[in-house]
Design an enzyme around this catalytic site. Structure first.
Site, PDB file in Angstrom:
ATOM      1  N   ASP A  34      44.404  50.025  34.220  1.00  0.00           N
ATOM      2  CA  ASP A  34      44.406  49.518  35.510  1.00  0.00           C
ATOM      3  C   ASP A  34      45.034  50.290  36.557  1.00  0.00           C
ATOM      4  OD1 ASP A  34      43.174  47.133  36.541  1.00  0.00           O
ATOM      5  OD2 ASP A  34      45.071  46.259  37.128  1.00  0.00           O
TER       6      ASP A  34
ATOM      7  N   GLU B 200      51.658  48.351  44.991  1.00  0.00           N
ATOM      8  CA  GLU B 200      51.174  48.087  43.626  1.00  0.00           C
ATOM      9  C   GLU B 200      51.222  49.476  42.620  1.00  0.00           C
ATOM     10  OE1 GLU B 200      47.573  45.424  43.760  1.00  0.00           O
ATOM     11  OE2 GLU B 200      46.799  46.613  42.258  1.00  0.00           O
TER      12      GLU B 200
ATOM     13  N   GLU C  84      39.086  41.326  43.732  1.00  0.00           N
ATOM     14  CA  GLU C  84      40.427  40.597  44.182  1.00  0.00           C
ATOM     15  C   GLU C  84      40.650  39.269  43.497  1.00  0.00           C
ATOM     16  OE1 GLU C  84      42.210  42.912  44.865  1.00  0.00           O
ATOM     17  OE2 GLU C  84      42.525  43.248  46.822  1.00  0.00           O
TER      18      GLU C  84
ATOM     19  N   GLU D 290      34.473  43.180  35.167  1.00  0.00           N
ATOM     20  CA  GLU D 290      35.569  42.487  34.912  1.00  0.00           C
ATOM     21  C   GLU D 290      35.701  42.084  33.539  1.00  0.00           C
ATOM     22  OE1 GLU D 290      38.277  42.413  36.726  1.00  0.00           O
ATOM     23  OE2 GLU D 290      37.793  43.479  38.475  1.00  0.00           O
TER      24      GLU D 290
END
Ligand SMILES: Cc1ncc(CNC=O)c(N)n1
Length: 232
Positions: free
Chosen positions: A58, A99, A151, A221
């Site tokens: 990620d 992040e 998101e 995803e």
């Protein structure tokens, strides 16, 4: 006798395109937002090698997501016709800085050395998909729908890990709060409202493309969670 139930013929509440599509594609939406990997974080059975795989992959994904969001930002300035879109996207872009810093701290905490991590197939394919969306032929309404979906999957997934009855291990709640917090939820709603506004005025071709892109994001995803669960 007059039937009270049907006496007032109210117009049904208008639902936006996105909710209509999520209903239509609810099984893939659920697969993306309630994946076994996420459920295992919530119930505490998560395999830490999977978590470490997810963390490294990620981190790479997010580095590729930054130019994507920057592209959305440029379009918000040029193509939106609504000046407040830019602030919403800029807020998202700014939070990606924090992040990335968070990922680096987590990387040291979990002994994941990002410099040696190679993107796996699902990650490469997802990033290639983002790059295709950045090409100029893709309409603002379409890229905004994709942006929202990317998101929202994380928001929905990690918020689930914080809901009542969770057994999420303390060392993983940081990740869950990052995307499961209320501010991120509000931000996702703002992005959704932008996408919905654009879709209201879109042609049937653009609507079909946006629906397709939404489903493709959900598929990517799911594949990304699958990759993480597979470990390394
Ligand atoms: C694979 C994937 N999808 C969505 C997000 C959430 N957006 C930014 O962080 C993410 N980090 N990774």
């Amino acid at each position: 006798m007059k039937n009270l139930e049907t006496s007032s013929m109210e117009e049904p509440e208008k639902t936006g395109m996105i909710d209509t599509w999520l209903d239509k594609h609810s099984s893939i939406y659920t697969a993306a937002t309630r994946h076994a990997f996420v459920v295992s974080i919530r119930d505490g059975s998560v395999d830490l090698s999977s978590f470490r795989t997810w963390l490294g992959q990620d981190y790479l994904f997010v580095r590729g997501f930054v130019p994507f969001v920057a592209n959305v930002l440029i379009r918000a300035g040029k193509e939106s016709g609504e000046s407040s879109d830019m602030e919403v996207v800029l807020g998202g872009l700014a939070s990606l800085y924090d992040e990335i810093e968070w990922f680096k701290r987590e990387g040291s905490k979990w002994n994941v050395d990002f410099s040696t991590i190679v993107p796996q197939k699902a990650n490469q394919e997802y990033r290639r998909f983002l790059e295709a969306l950045m090409s100029s032929g893709v309409k603002y309404a379409v890229i905004m729908t994709a942006f929202w979906a990317i998101e929202a999957v994380y928001q929905e997934s990690f918020a689930h890990c914080l809901e009542d009855g969770n057994k999420t291990p303390a060392e993983l709640t940081g990740a869950c709060h990052r995307w499961g917090n209320d501010g991120f939820k509000q931000y996702c709603l703002s992005v959704k409202n932008i996408a919905e506004r654009c879709l209201e005025n879109a042609s049937s071709e653009v609507l079909a493309e946006a629906e397709n892109v939404l489903v493709r994001v959900l598929e990517h995803e799911v594949a990304f969670w699958e990759m993480s669960r597979g470990g390394n």
